[in-house]
Design a protein around this motif. Structure first.
Motif, PDB file in Angstrom:
ATOM      1  N   SER A  88       1.033  -1.145  -0.024  1.00 45.21           N
ATOM      2  CA  SER A  88       0.112   0.080  -0.150  1.00 45.21           C
ATOM      3  C   SER A  88       0.937   1.148   0.008  1.00 45.21           C
ATOM      4  N   TRP A 121     -13.851   7.025   0.193  1.00 43.61           N
ATOM      5  CA  TRP A 121     -13.698   6.051  -1.329  1.00 43.61           C
ATOM      6  C   TRP A 121     -14.098   6.716  -2.441  1.00 43.61           C
ATOM      7  N   ALA A 124     -11.140   9.041  -3.452  1.00 46.64           N
ATOM      8  CA  ALA A 124     -10.180   8.262  -4.076  1.00 46.64           C
ATOM      9  C   ALA A 124     -10.336   7.606  -5.459  1.00 46.64           C
ATOM     10  N   SER A 131      -8.562   1.478  -3.442  1.00 50.45           N
ATOM     11  CA  SER A 131      -8.616   1.358  -1.713  1.00 50.45           C
ATOM     12  C   SER A 131      -9.731   0.541  -1.436  1.00 50.45           C
ATOM     13  N   TYR A 159      -7.035   0.936   3.268  1.00 49.50           N
ATOM     14  CA  TYR A 159      -5.581   0.805   2.202  1.00 49.50           C
ATOM     15  C   TYR A 159      -5.906   1.323   0.953  1.00 49.50           C
ATOM     16  N   MET A 160      -4.603   2.079   0.440  1.00 50.35           N
ATOM     17  CA  MET A 160      -4.599   2.906  -0.658  1.00 50.35           C
ATOM     18  C   MET A 160      -3.490   2.653  -1.443  1.00 50.35           C
TER      19      MET A 160
END
Length: 182
Positions: A88, A121, A124, A131, A159-160
């Motif tokens: 990540s 989200w 992103a 993610s 997590y990204m």
């Protein structure tokens, strides 16, 4: 349109991420979106711990906790825990701080925090950053790593990372199957 972003949102897992770093500006954009989630009585219960420099240390901490506390130890699973953090670009611990006066039910503050994560989200997704939110049983040990405030608890990890592959098209049952008009 916002509907397009909502429909494109997918869980993209660390194993799918490439090595491209996420800029601090983009992380701030994502967190600013979280800050605009609905909040009953304006409690703004969401709290976040951004892990970039300490993400590997936190991954090792969780892997060690897994080894210490499990009855069915698996070296594969321990390694998988650390790999998620290695793969990540950024991991954000999702926390919720309870209203000190407890003026509303806890579930409302959890729901508000979840809405903050949905905003993260969506932004992103718009930024082409993959993610996903995970809430492993190991989150119960997060307070041993983070300096959580009184009434604050960890609800999971976001997590990204950037990714290269095409994502599958989403599928949902028609809304008509889920609505009753009275």
């Amino acid at each position: 349109m916002i509907e397009d972003i909502i429909e494109k949102r997918r869980s993209v897992f660390p194993v799918q991420y490439n090595d491209k770093p996420i800029s601090e500006n983009d992380i701030i954009k994502i967190l600013e979106a979280a800050n605009w989630a609905p909040t009953h009585k304006k409690t703004e219960p969401w709290r976040f711990k951004v892990l970039q420099e300490k993400k590997l240390e936190f991954g090792e901490f969780l892997a060690d906790k897994y080894e210490e506390t499990t009855n069915n130890f698996s070296a594969f699973k321990k390694n998988k825990i650390t790999q998620k953090f290695e793969q990540s670009a950024c991991v954000i611990a999702i926390c919720m701080k309870r209203d000190e006066k407890e003026r509303l039910p806890e579930w409302e503050e959890i729901a508000s925090t979840a809405m903050a994560v949905q905003n993260m989200w969506l932004v992103a997704t718009d930024l082409k950053i993959g993610s996903y939110w995970s809430s492993p049983s190991l989150i119960k040990y997060a307070d041993e790593f983070f300096n959580l405030a009184e009434g604050e608890k960890c609800l999971g990890f976001f997590y990204m990372g950037y990714f290269d592959e095409e994502l599958p098209e989403g599928k949902r049952e028609p809304i008509e199957h889920k609505v009753e008009w009275l």
